[in-house]
Motif scaffolding. Structure first.
Motif, PDB file in Angstrom:
ATOM      1  N   VAL A 555      27.925  34.522  31.849  1.00 51.18           N
ATOM      2  CA  VAL A 555      28.974  35.479  32.146  1.00 51.18           C
ATOM      3  C   VAL A 555      30.257  35.086  33.027  1.00 51.18           C
ATOM      4  N   ILE A 556      31.188  36.083  33.037  1.00 54.81           N
ATOM      5  CA  ILE A 556      32.267  35.334  33.683  1.00 54.81           C
ATOM      6  C   ILE A 556      32.490  35.509  34.961  1.00 54.81           C
ATOM      7  N   VAL A 557      33.021  34.363  35.759  1.00 53.97           N
ATOM      8  CA  VAL A 557      33.122  34.640  37.077  1.00 53.97           C
ATOM      9  C   VAL A 557      34.749  34.282  37.437  1.00 53.97           C
ATOM     10  N   ALA A 558      35.087  35.043  38.512  1.00 53.54           N
ATOM     11  CA  ALA A 558      36.601  34.480  38.735  1.00 53.54           C
ATOM     12  C   ALA A 558      36.850  34.395  40.219  1.00 53.54           C
ATOM     13  N   PHE A 559      37.464  33.526  40.636  1.00 55.96           N
ATOM     14  CA  PHE A 559      38.034  33.303  42.111  1.00 55.96           C
ATOM     15  C   PHE A 559      39.502  33.517  41.754  1.00 55.96           C
ATOM     16  N   ILE A 560      39.982  34.439  42.999  1.00 52.87           N
ATOM     17  CA  ILE A 560      41.350  34.640  42.937  1.00 52.87           C
ATOM     18  C   ILE A 560      42.003  34.588  44.150  1.00 52.87           C
ATOM     19  N   VAL A 561      43.149  34.110  44.425  1.00 54.33           N
ATOM     20  CA  VAL A 561      43.829  34.169  45.826  1.00 54.33           C
ATOM     21  C   VAL A 561      45.040  35.320  45.534  1.00 54.33           C
ATOM     22  N   VAL A 562      45.009  36.332  46.413  1.00 53.77           N
ATOM     23  CA  VAL A 562      45.718  37.616  46.316  1.00 53.77           C
ATOM     24  C   VAL A 562      46.973  37.239  47.116  1.00 53.77           C
ATOM     25  N   LYS A 563      48.363  37.770  46.561  1.00 49.90           N
ATOM     26  CA  LYS A 563      49.308  37.386  47.307  1.00 49.90           C
ATOM     27  C   LYS A 563      49.371  38.326  48.657  1.00 49.90           C
ATOM     28  N   ASP A 564      50.154  37.733  49.671  1.00 45.73           N
ATOM     29  CA  ASP A 564      49.818  38.074  51.233  1.00 45.73           C
ATOM     30  C   ASP A 564      49.889  39.709  51.135  1.00 45.73           C
ATOM     31  N   ALA A 582      41.832  46.927  29.639  1.00 42.59           N
ATOM     32  CA  ALA A 582      42.933  47.610  29.108  1.00 42.59           C
ATOM     33  C   ALA A 582      43.418  46.602  28.403  1.00 42.59           C
ATOM     34  N   ASP A 583      43.794  45.504  28.773  1.00 46.42           N
ATOM     35  CA  ASP A 583      44.604  44.582  28.003  1.00 46.42           C
ATOM     36  C   ASP A 583      44.025  43.587  27.153  1.00 46.42           C
ATOM     37  N   LEU A 584      42.901  43.010  27.556  1.00 48.89           N
ATOM     38  CA  LEU A 584      42.229  42.097  26.710  1.00 48.89           C
ATOM     39  C   LEU A 584      40.952  42.782  26.104  1.00 48.89           C
ATOM     40  N   GLY A 585      40.366  43.571  26.698  1.00 46.42           N
ATOM     41  CA  GLY A 585      39.140  44.427  26.351  1.00 46.42           C
ATOM     42  C   GLY A 585      37.843  44.142  26.969  1.00 46.42           C
ATOM     43  N   PRO A 586      36.806  45.046  26.906  1.00 50.43           N
ATOM     44  CA  PRO A 586      35.870  45.132  27.734  1.00 50.43           C
ATOM     45  C   PRO A 586      35.005  43.947  27.978  1.00 50.43           C
ATOM     46  N   ILE A 587      34.849  43.060  26.871  1.00 46.22           N
ATOM     47  CA  ILE A 587      34.068  41.811  26.941  1.00 46.22           C
ATOM     48  C   ILE A 587      34.637  40.754  27.873  1.00 46.22           C
ATOM     49  N   TYR A 588      35.848  40.756  28.236  1.00 45.78           N
ATOM     50  CA  TYR A 588      36.848  40.138  28.838  1.00 45.78           C
ATOM     51  C   TYR A 588      36.612  40.324  30.314  1.00 45.78           C
ATOM     52  N   VAL A 589      35.964  41.376  30.794  1.00 44.09           N
ATOM     53  CA  VAL A 589      36.078  41.843  32.091  1.00 44.09           C
ATOM     54  C   VAL A 589      34.958  40.939  33.119  1.00 44.09           C
ATOM     55  N   PRO A 590      35.375  40.224  34.025  1.00 43.20           N
ATOM     56  CA  PRO A 590      34.360  39.261  34.803  1.00 43.20           C
ATOM     57  C   PRO A 590      33.265  40.121  35.446  1.00 43.20           C
ATOM     58  N   GLU A 591      32.309  39.681  35.335  1.00 40.53           N
ATOM     59  CA  GLU A 591      30.948  40.202  36.039  1.00 40.53           C
ATOM     60  C   GLU A 591      31.157  39.887  37.714  1.00 40.53           C
ATOM     61  N   GLU A 592      31.850  38.874  37.955  1.00 37.95           N
ATOM     62  CA  GLU A 592      32.056  38.814  39.478  1.00 37.95           C
ATOM     63  C   GLU A 592      33.485  38.275  39.701  1.00 37.95           C
ATOM     64  N   ILE A 593      34.415  39.025  40.582  1.00 42.15           N
ATOM     65  CA  ILE A 593      35.705  38.522  41.012  1.00 42.15           C
ATOM     66  C   ILE A 593      35.659  38.362  42.372  1.00 42.15           C
ATOM     67  N   HIS A 594      35.825  37.099  43.002  1.00 43.97           N
ATOM     68  CA  HIS A 594      35.838  36.825  44.451  1.00 43.97           C
ATOM     69  C   HIS A 594      37.032  36.292  44.641  1.00 43.97           C
ATOM     70  N   VAL A 595      37.418  37.084  46.153  1.00 40.22           N
ATOM     71  CA  VAL A 595      38.806  37.099  46.676  1.00 40.22           C
ATOM     72  C   VAL A 595      38.694  35.885  47.646  1.00 40.22           C
ATOM     73  N   VAL A 596      39.391  34.996  47.505  1.00 42.36           N
ATOM     74  CA  VAL A 596      39.288  33.660  48.522  1.00 42.36           C
ATOM     75  C   VAL A 596      40.743  33.393  49.041  1.00 42.36           C
ATOM     76  N   LYS A 597      40.795  32.767  50.080  1.00 47.08           N
ATOM     77  CA  LYS A 597      42.256  32.524  50.519  1.00 47.08           C
ATOM     78  C   LYS A 597      42.921  31.193  49.847  1.00 47.08           C
ATOM     79  N   GLY A 598      42.150  30.457  49.309  1.00 47.81           N
ATOM     80  CA  GLY A 598      42.734  29.068  48.791  1.00 47.81           C
ATOM     81  C   GLY A 598      41.866  28.724  47.494  1.00 47.81           C
ATOM     82  N   LEU A 599      42.203  27.850  46.650  1.00 48.52           N
ATOM     83  CA  LEU A 599      41.397  27.243  45.623  1.00 48.52           C
ATOM     84  C   LEU A 599      41.623  25.934  45.825  1.00 48.52           C
TER      85      LEU A 599
END
Ligand code: WTA
Length: 649
Positions: A555-564, A582-599
């Motif tokens: 499954v897809i997991v994403a870690f992201i850093v959000v702009k201030d 909407a853009d890529l399609g339902p199969i591309y939607v990550p199961e988990e999206i975690h917001v962190v301060k840095g990668l």
């Protein structure tokens, strides 16, 4: 590299199914020792209008040309020759929808529909070599459109109906499509997918498209743009029309199918008319040994290569009867697949490990509600099959009577590369191994330096020689074709998988060795998802990877850093999910999206996805000496732990 643990798992099935693999060995050896004579013979599975000059022209390798100057037409081979012989009234497709509508179309009926739509395409100004996009659900108009395009020599590019507007627009632009064939909408799992709305959204970003042909299917409200949009039923005649099939050169393109790679831009694999057709017809015979009166059900979607090769081209070339099912295999209930097998007396079933694992979770009671005794051969495709799923399929679905044909191949290979050769003599099967290469396929397992590894050791799978079904190039990008597939191992074909060859010569396919994900057997690019995340104005950085999953493989997991300025936005994850859908399609939607301060990054500022993945999966991250910001590693651990705590509550 690590030794395989799965090698001792042998079932003595050769006694049950076949006397041995002597024929296979003989045919395989002949294919490598005398390839010209071998392919000369195999090409006769089809009818040619004109014979080729030679079997294989290698003068511009890796742009190999099979059967150059041979003239052929795929629609003629799928239809005319059956109609001219004795299959006129035989069913080509038995089509069933989610709500149990049923249509049976004979070879004659399909021939009529294809000719009539070919005429409509011509009337719309489509000529040999023009590109068209097909964006349709699993309805009969899909194979009709593909074959009509093939008949007049137009090159089609099918876009899976689960893709979103951005992905669709990208494919329209890259292929410079003049025409799009779509539907108003369709039902999936009881919900309406508004396909035409997605086309309208995509077309805002595209200038090449002149006409849109719309099939009425969902009966949902849509906008028809004057001068551009036309209903299918308004342009197709009901009279019998005959359209002369174009004489296509074996190396003229038949279709372009986009697939994911290691960059953000999908690759348009171009398949030709001659070699590809010879390959799919022969591999289907070799792997599945279909018989004249069999009913074949390939439960893939027609929009992926499996559907192209083994719902449309191979079964029609061989004159078989296929089940075509429009709907989810768990709708309206978890016994849907078993019910259809019973009702239509399916003999050969071909599906994915994810589907098997999904249905296995519901338990044996559902298959046991149905008579599955018609089944004779069970196939799988798309991802490695774990021994537990293999055994369930074999014992519960096949009642220990049907061999499991685990077919390993790729969009680029056109058809099966490694699969148990039932049609030539079945070897004893080992759950999780695709056994041996198809005739003409010459695989080798290499280490990073291109040196062949010892039996039982994991390495990269590569192919020492071309085969007829091999894609011819990447659309608009011959340089990328050469670089991506032929540079790593000195001219051999390499496309990113790990494998083991064991002491008995069996191949075990272990999954991707690159940044490509395999989600429920669907091939998706890590970077495509990262690019889509970064393209949304809230996101500064993103790292995406696959987490192993018991049902979907990954499954897809994403870690992201959000702009201030968006840090306080509590809705951010939901918004991003929606945007990717909407853009890529339902199969591309990550199961988990975690917001962190840095990668974690290298000193030169490159995100270390490998480290993010290792930390998140609780693995040893390997060499982190170039890591710049070690604090981010702790943050990823915390985010994952928080997520696990929440998930277990
Ligand atoms: C994976 C689908 C293990 C592999 C036909 C490959 C498999 C990618 C198998 C291609 C299998 C496909 N066992 N892995 N039987 N079949 N794969 O292009 O990683 O959508 O490279 O073609 O799926 O996916 P594609």
């Amino acid at each position: 590299m690590a030794k395989s643990k799965t090698q001792s798992n042998v079932l003595p099935m050769s006694e049950v199914f076949h006397p041995g693999i002597e024929t296979y060995k003989q045919v395989y050896n002949e294919s490598l020792e005398k390839p010209d004579a071998f392919w000369e013979k195999q090409a006769q599975v089809l009818d040619w209008f004109q014979k080729w000059d030679k079997v294989l022209d290698e003068s511009e390798a890796p742009f190999y040309k099979w059967f150059p100057n041979g003239k052929i037409n795929a629609s003629y081979n799928a239809l005319d020759r059956h109609v001219n012989r004795n299959r006129r009234n035989k069913a080509a497709f038995i089509w069933i929808s989610e709500n149990d509508e049923e249509k049976i179309v004979t070879y004659d009926g399909l021939y009529l529909r294809v000719n009539n739509f070919a005429k409509s395409l011509k009337d719309l100004g489509i000529k040999k070599g023009d590109r068209i996009i097909i964006y349709l659900p699993m309805i009969l108009e899909a194979p009709v459109a593909m074959l009509a395009a093939a008949r007049i020599g137009a090159v089609f590019s099918f876009v899976f109906a689960g893709f979103g507007a951005g992905a669709l627009a990208e494919r329209m632009n890259d292929s410079k499509a003049k025409l799009v064939i779509t539907a108003d909408g369709f039902q999936r799992g009881g919900k309406m997918v508004k396909l035409k709305d997605i086309v309208d959204e995509a077309l805002v970003q595209v200038s090449s498209v002149e006409s849109v042909v719309v099939v009425r299917r969902g009966r949902n409200d849509i906008q028809m743009q004057e001068g551009r949009d036309i209903w299918w039923h308004d342009i197709v005649s009901r009279k019998q029309i005959y359209v002369e099939p174009e004489w296509m050169d074996a190396n003229d393109p038949l279709y372009i199918l986009y697939t994911s790679g290691t960059t953000g831009k999908p690759k348009g694999a171009v398949h030709g008319n001659g070699g590809y057709s010879v390959w799919v017809a022969n591999t289907m015979k070799w792997a599945f040994n279909p018989q004249e009166d069999d009913r074949w059900w390939c439960a893939a979607d027609i929009g992926w290569v499996t559907g192209h090769s083994y719902i449309v081209f191979a079964p029609l070339f061989l004159g078989l009867t296929s089940i075509m099912y429009e709907g989810a295999i768990t709708y309206p209930g978890p016994d849907r697949m078993w019910e259809l097998i019973e009702r239509y007396r399916v003999n050969l079933l071909y599906t994915s490990p994810t589907a098997i694992r999904t249905l296995m979770r519901y338990g044996e009671k559902y298959p046991e509600m149905h008579d599955l005794s018609s089944l004779r051969v069970l196939g799988t495709v798309g991802e490695p099959i774990n021994p537990a799923a293999w055994k369930w399929y074999y014992d519960i679905i096949g009642k220990s009577n049907s061999p499991i044909i685990d077919t390993y191949w790729q969009t680029e290979t056109g058809g099966f590369m490694i699969a148990p050769p039932l049609g030539l003599g079945l070897p004893p099967l080992k759950p999780g191994s695709g056994t041996f290469p198809m005739p003409g396929v010459d695989p080798v397992i290499l280490d990073e330096n291109g040196i062949e590894v010892a039996p039982g050791e994991k390495g990269f799978i590569a192919y020492k020689r071309p085969w007829p079904g091999m894609f011819m190039t990447l659309n608009n990008d011959p340089e990328r074709f050469k670089r991506t597939y032929f540079e790593k191992f000195n001219g051999m074909y390499y496309c990113g998988d790990y494998a083991i060859k064991d002491n008995d010569g069996y191949f075990w396919l272990l999954g991707r060795a690159d940044e490509v994900l395999n989600i429920s057997g669907h091939r998706l690019g890590t970077i495509e998802i990262e690019d889509a995340l970064i393209a949304s104005h809230e996101v500064a950085e993103a790292a995406v990877f696959g987490r192993p999953d018991k049902v979907k493989g990954e499954v897809i997991v994403a870690f992201i850093v959000v702009k201030d300025q968006y840090e306080q936005d509590g809705e951010i994850v939901g918004k991003l999910r929606k945007k990717i859908r909407a853009d890529l399609g339902p199969i591309y939607v990550p199961e988990e999206i975690h917001v962190v301060k840095g990668l974690p990054k290298t000193r030169s500022g490159k995100i270390m996805r490998r480290v993010v993945k290792a930390v998140a999966l609780n693995e040893v991250p390997g060499d982190i000496s170039t890591l710049e910001n070690s604090a981010s590693v702790e943050e990823i651990k915390d985010a994952i732990e928080g997520f696990r705590r929440e998930a277990s509550n």
